[in-house]
Design a protein around this motif. Structure first.
Motif, PDB file in Angstrom:
ATOM      1  N   ARG A 171      16.602   4.128   0.474  1.00  0.00           N
ATOM      2  CA  ARG A 171      16.925   2.993   1.345  1.00  0.00           C
ATOM      3  C   ARG A 171      15.652   2.263   1.763  1.00  0.00           C
ATOM      4  NH1 ARG A 171      21.234   6.352   3.690  1.00  0.00           N
ATOM      5  NH2 ARG A 171      20.085   6.784   5.608  1.00  0.00           N
ATOM      6  N   PHE A 172      14.607   3.038   2.068  1.00  0.00           N
ATOM      7  CA  PHE A 172      13.342   2.402   2.449  1.00  0.00           C
ATOM      8  C   PHE A 172      12.765   1.632   1.269  1.00  0.00           C
ATOM      9  CE2 PHE A 172       8.724   2.330   2.864  1.00  0.00           C
ATOM     10  CZ  PHE A 172       8.584   1.769   4.134  1.00  0.00           C
ATOM     11  N   ALA A 173      12.827   2.211   0.076  1.00  0.00           N
ATOM     12  CA  ALA A 173      12.285   1.548  -1.104  1.00  0.00           C
ATOM     13  C   ALA A 173      13.013   0.239  -1.386  1.00  0.00           C
ATOM     14  CB  ALA A 173      12.379   2.478  -2.314  1.00  0.00           C
ATOM     15  N   GLY A 211       0.800  -1.212   0.000  1.00  0.00           N
ATOM     16  CA  GLY A 211       0.000   0.000   0.000  1.00  0.00           C
ATOM     17  C   GLY A 211       0.831   1.259   0.000  1.00  0.00           C
ATOM     18  N   VAL A 212       0.170   2.363   0.315  1.00  0.00           N
ATOM     19  CA  VAL A 212       0.797   3.682   0.303  1.00  0.00           C
ATOM     20  C   VAL A 212       0.786   4.251   1.716  1.00  0.00           C
ATOM     21  CG1 VAL A 212       0.695   6.017  -0.638  1.00  0.00           C
ATOM     22  CG2 VAL A 212       0.011   4.063  -2.066  1.00  0.00           C
ATOM     23  N   VAL A 213       1.910   4.800   2.135  1.00  0.00           N
ATOM     24  CA  VAL A 213       2.012   5.497   3.411  1.00  0.00           C
ATOM     25  C   VAL A 213       2.250   6.971   3.109  1.00  0.00           C
ATOM     26  CG1 VAL A 213       3.315   5.775   5.547  1.00  0.00           C
ATOM     27  CG2 VAL A 213       2.911   3.485   4.633  1.00  0.00           C
ATOM     28  N   THR A 214       1.419   7.832   3.680  1.00  0.00           N
ATOM     29  CA  THR A 214       1.563   9.269   3.480  1.00  0.00           C
ATOM     30  C   THR A 214       2.164   9.893   4.732  1.00  0.00           C
ATOM     31  OG1 THR A 214      -0.352   9.321   2.017  1.00  0.00           O
ATOM     32  CG2 THR A 214       0.381  11.414   2.924  1.00  0.00           C
ATOM     33  N   SER A 227       4.655   2.067  -1.047  1.00  0.00           N
ATOM     34  CA  SER A 227       4.920   3.366  -1.656  1.00  0.00           C
ATOM     35  C   SER A 227       4.789   4.451  -0.591  1.00  0.00           C
ATOM     36  CB  SER A 227       3.928   3.645  -2.789  1.00  0.00           C
ATOM     37  OG  SER A 227       4.037   2.670  -3.805  1.00  0.00           O
ATOM     38  N   VAL A 228       5.595   5.485  -0.710  1.00  0.00           N
ATOM     39  CA  VAL A 228       5.578   6.584   0.253  1.00  0.00           C
ATOM     40  C   VAL A 228       5.238   7.876  -0.478  1.00  0.00           C
ATOM     41  CG1 VAL A 228       6.902   7.909   1.944  1.00  0.00           C
ATOM     42  CG2 VAL A 228       7.288   5.445   1.710  1.00  0.00           C
ATOM     43  N   ARG A 229       4.294   8.603   0.066  1.00  0.00           N
ATOM     44  CA  ARG A 229       3.947   9.936  -0.470  1.00  0.00           C
ATOM     45  C   ARG A 229       4.299  10.973   0.582  1.00  0.00           C
ATOM     46  NH1 ARG A 229      -0.303  13.747  -0.781  1.00  0.00           N
ATOM     47  NH2 ARG A 229      -1.631  12.586   0.676  1.00  0.00           N
ATOM     48  N   VAL A 230       5.132  11.940   0.209  1.00  0.00           N
ATOM     49  CA  VAL A 230       5.570  12.990   1.125  1.00  0.00           C
ATOM     50  C   VAL A 230       4.733  14.238   0.876  1.00  0.00           C
ATOM     51  CG1 VAL A 230       7.492  14.408   1.899  1.00  0.00           C
ATOM     52  CG2 VAL A 230       7.911  12.045   1.174  1.00  0.00           C
ATOM     53  N   ALA A 231       4.003  14.660   1.896  1.00  0.00           N
ATOM     54  CA  ALA A 231       3.196  15.889   1.824  1.00  0.00           C
ATOM     55  C   ALA A 231       3.890  16.941   2.682  1.00  0.00           C
ATOM     56  CB  ALA A 231       1.770  15.623   2.301  1.00  0.00           C
TER      57      ALA A 231
END
Length: 308
Positions: free
Chosen positions: A119-121, A98-101, A128-132
């Motif tokens: 490194r996390f990827a 999933g996606v972590v925001t 998946s990571v979304r940076v807001a």
């Protein structure tokens, strides 16, 4: 308007998702942008939902919206139902996908989080990571953001927060400034002969003011510098320091890569002439706390902080 008998009514998931997004944003336009629809399509969906329920869900006020009591009750139920659906999908598709925001302030996102994400990827390619990144403090639940990394200047931790690390402040500059014999830079008092690079953001809390905090910690009256240059973004401050334009106040969490690479130096050292700038803490939205992907990401953040 009466409620009718909603137990006999059936609504499409898309209709409920449109309502949930409009209620969360309190804006048909932002809800439409999130769902890749037109504003008029969202408006029609809300009118249809209100007509079928025979109840008003929103009050139109000035240029915005507010939920009625019925709308708020429905929003709570629908948002929880959608979260249960997400959890069910996650349980079927895998324990940590999933996606972590994540939200945090712009400097910390640019200098600390983003450089570490590869490194996390590599460790968790299914997440998946979304940076807001934003300099305002957002409500995680209302904005549907899973993880927040906050900067706090002191006091007790917010409820449920985990301390990530402490921020240290000390002067930094390009190596060539140390080679100038006409303007030495061996002790804090020598700053009077140099240009100071000031971080003066308009959209961040007052406690982010940098040089006054450091000077107070050093028990120094503010030296009258040769000149000052002010910038609204921290990356601009650091770029000016890299270019040799003057002395910046380094935040260890944000400049460590430059110090390790030798493109910046700390003329008075990193262990003395240091002030505490604040602390970074991690908070997790209540709805996301049990998601495996979120737990994995928070554990990774804490591990990265522990290794520097």
């Amino acid at each position: 308007l009466g409620m009718g008998n909603p137990s006999r009514l059936h609504f499409s998931l898309d209709l409920l998702k449109g309502f949930e997004a409009a209620a969360r944003h309190l804006s048909f336009t932002r809800a439409a942008n999130e769902l890749s629809l037109t504003q008029s399509a969202i408006s029609r969906e809300i009118k249809l939902l209100e007509s079928r329920l025979e109840v008003r869900l929103f009050n139109r006020i000035h240029r915005g919206l507010e939920l009625t009591d019925a709308g708020l009750a429905l929003y709570r139920s629908v948002s929880e139902a959608l979260r249960l659906i997400d959890r069910g999908i996650e349980a079927v598709t895998g324990p940590a996908g999933g996606v972590v925001t994540i939200t945090t302030n712009v400097p910390f996102a640019s200098f600390w989080v983003v450089p570490r994400l590869p490194r996390f990827a590599a460790l968790h390619p299914d997440i998946s990571v979304r940076v807001a990144a934003t300099n305002r403090v957002v409500n995680l639940e209302r904005e549907q953001i899973d993880v927040g990394v906050r900067h706090i200047s002191g006091g007790t931790l917010p409820p449920g927060a985990i301390e990530l690390m402490t921020e240290r402040l000390f002067p930094v500059c390009a190596p060539q400034l140390l080679r100038r014999r006409d303007r030495p830079l061996k002790k804090p008092e020598d700053l009077a002969g140099h240009t100071l690079l000031l971080f003066a953001p308009d959209d961040m809390p007052q406690h982010w003011s940098d040089w006054p905090r450091w000077l107070e910690a050093m028990k120094l009256a503010g030296p009258a510098p040769a000149a000052t240059l002010s910038f609204g973004h921290y990356d601009q401050v650091i770029q000016a320091a890299l270019d040799g334009a003057g002395v910046a106040l380094g935040r260890n969490l944000l400049v460590q890569r430059h110090l390790d690479g030798g493109t910046l130096v700390a003329p008075f050292g990193q262990d003395r002439s240091v002030a505490i700038g604040g602390r970074y803490v991690v908070t997790t939205a209540a709805y996301a706390a049990e998601r495996p992907s979120v737990r994995v990401f928070v554990d990774w953040l804490l591990g990265e902080a522990a290794t520097g």
